[in-house]
Design a protein around this motif. Structure first.
Motif, mmCIF file in Angstrom:
data_model
loop_
_atom_site.group_PDB
_atom_site.id
_atom_site.type_symbol
_atom_site.label_atom_id
_atom_site.label_comp_id
_atom_site.label_asym_id
_atom_site.label_seq_id
_atom_site.Cartn_x
_atom_site.Cartn_y
_atom_site.Cartn_z
ATOM 1 N N LEU A 9 0.836 8.524 -4.444
ATOM 2 C CA LEU A 9 -0.400 9.285 -4.299
ATOM 3 C C LEU A 9 -0.454 9.849 -2.889
ATOM 4 N N LEU A 10 -1.222 10.904 -2.729
ATOM 5 C CA LEU A 10 -1.415 11.546 -1.417
ATOM 6 C C LEU A 10 -0.086 11.968 -0.810
ATOM 7 N N LEU A 14 0.697 6.796 -0.225
ATOM 8 C CA LEU A 14 0.392 5.559 -0.936
ATOM 9 C C LEU A 14 1.365 5.381 -2.084
ATOM 10 N N VAL A 30 -8.537 10.073 -6.985
ATOM 11 C CA VAL A 30 -8.194 10.743 -5.729
ATOM 12 C C VAL A 30 -9.301 11.720 -5.341
ATOM 13 N N CYS A 57 -7.103 5.353 -1.474
ATOM 14 C CA CYS A 57 -7.074 6.743 -1.010
ATOM 15 C C CYS A 57 -8.121 6.976 0.070
ATOM 16 N N ARG A 61 -7.574 7.823 4.272
ATOM 17 C CA ARG A 61 -8.144 9.000 4.935
ATOM 18 C C ARG A 61 -9.059 8.636 6.102
ATOM 19 N N GLY A 243 -4.165 14.066 1.490
ATOM 20 C CA GLY A 243 -5.274 13.144 1.723
ATOM 21 C C GLY A 243 -6.450 13.768 2.433
#
Length: 250
Positions: A9-10, A14, A30, A57, A61, A243
């Motif tokens: 992810l991102l 991640l 997300v 997530c 950030r 992100g």
């Protein structure tokens, strides 16, 4: 839990382990995390955190958040703990029903509560064959209970951020009582001239601002899918790949 995948992810910031079959985190958590207006040092409670995708997530950030997740299903809760450790993000996971939180959690107040409640009413459609997926997607706890728990756990001035299917917006708004105000709705439309399929909701505990229905945020470029690839707009690609915060209207 057997049959796990490890998904990025991102843009690879991640790595999330989740069931190969069952409920799998897509872009919705997300987008939810990107919509949370949290600042460093604040406290965040996620109701129904699954494998921890949204909280992680958000933690990737915004630095120095104190993150807590509540998850009903023990196997998913344990995956959330493992994902937090593997990604080096502090996330306290409580295995519990959101309508029967343990006393230590009921004694806490949070600056933010976030949630991605199940999208489907079980009197509409068929149940998913996988029990974990069914629990995550098929509503057993009414939206009003999610809103009530969130309102109880927010400190005065705290914010609720929630994602839900657009067709359930009337029910969502009907569940909000006078504890929450300054309500804003941001529809998420797949393309220009397409109806919104999802909505993001923000509300503030004790807020007195007017209700605001924003213009839809468009997820994909163009009027239809014309080429290989995801075709996300620049703003949405920045959210999903880098992100970035979601561009919330002023």
């Amino acid at each position: 839990m057997n049959g796990l995948t490890c998904d990025a992810l991102l843009g690879g910031r991640l790595a999330i382990r989740q069931p190969e079959k069952g409920y799998r985190a897509g872009i919705d958590p997300v987008l939810l995390a990107a919509a949370v207006p949290a600042g460093a040092g604040q406290t965040v409670l996620e109701l129904g955190c699954g494998v921890g995708a949204a909280s992680l997530c958000l933690g990737a950030r915004v630095p120095d958040l104190r993150l807590t997740g509540v998850e009903l299903q023990p196997a998913y809760a344990e995956l959330a703990r493992e994902n937090a450790r593997a990604n080096g993000i502090a996330l306290d996971i409580v295995t519990a029903d959101l309508v029967a939180l343990p006393a230590p959690l009921r004694a806490q107040g949070f600056d933010h509560v976030i949630a991605n409640p199940p999208y489907h009413l079980r009197e509409r459609g068929s149940a998913a064959p996988d029990p974990g997926r069914e629990t995550a997607l098929g509503e057993a706890t009414p939206l009003a209970a999610w809103i009530d728990t969130a309102a109880r756990r927010l400190v005065p001035g705290g914010r609720l951020t929630l994602i839900q299917r657009a067709e359930r917006l009337p029910e969502l708004l009907a569940a909000i009582d006078t504890r929450l105000g300054s309500i804003e709705i941001l529809p998420l439309a797949p393309r220009v001239d397409r109806p919104a399929k999802l909505v993001l909701l923000r509300a503030r505990k004790g807020g007195r601002g007017p209700f605001r229905l924003h213009s839809p945020l468009i997820l994909h470029e163009g009027f239809r899918h014309e080429r290989d690839g995801d075709s996300y707009t620049m703003a949405i690609s920045a959210v999903l790949r880098q992100g970035a915060a979601l561009p919330w209207p002023k």
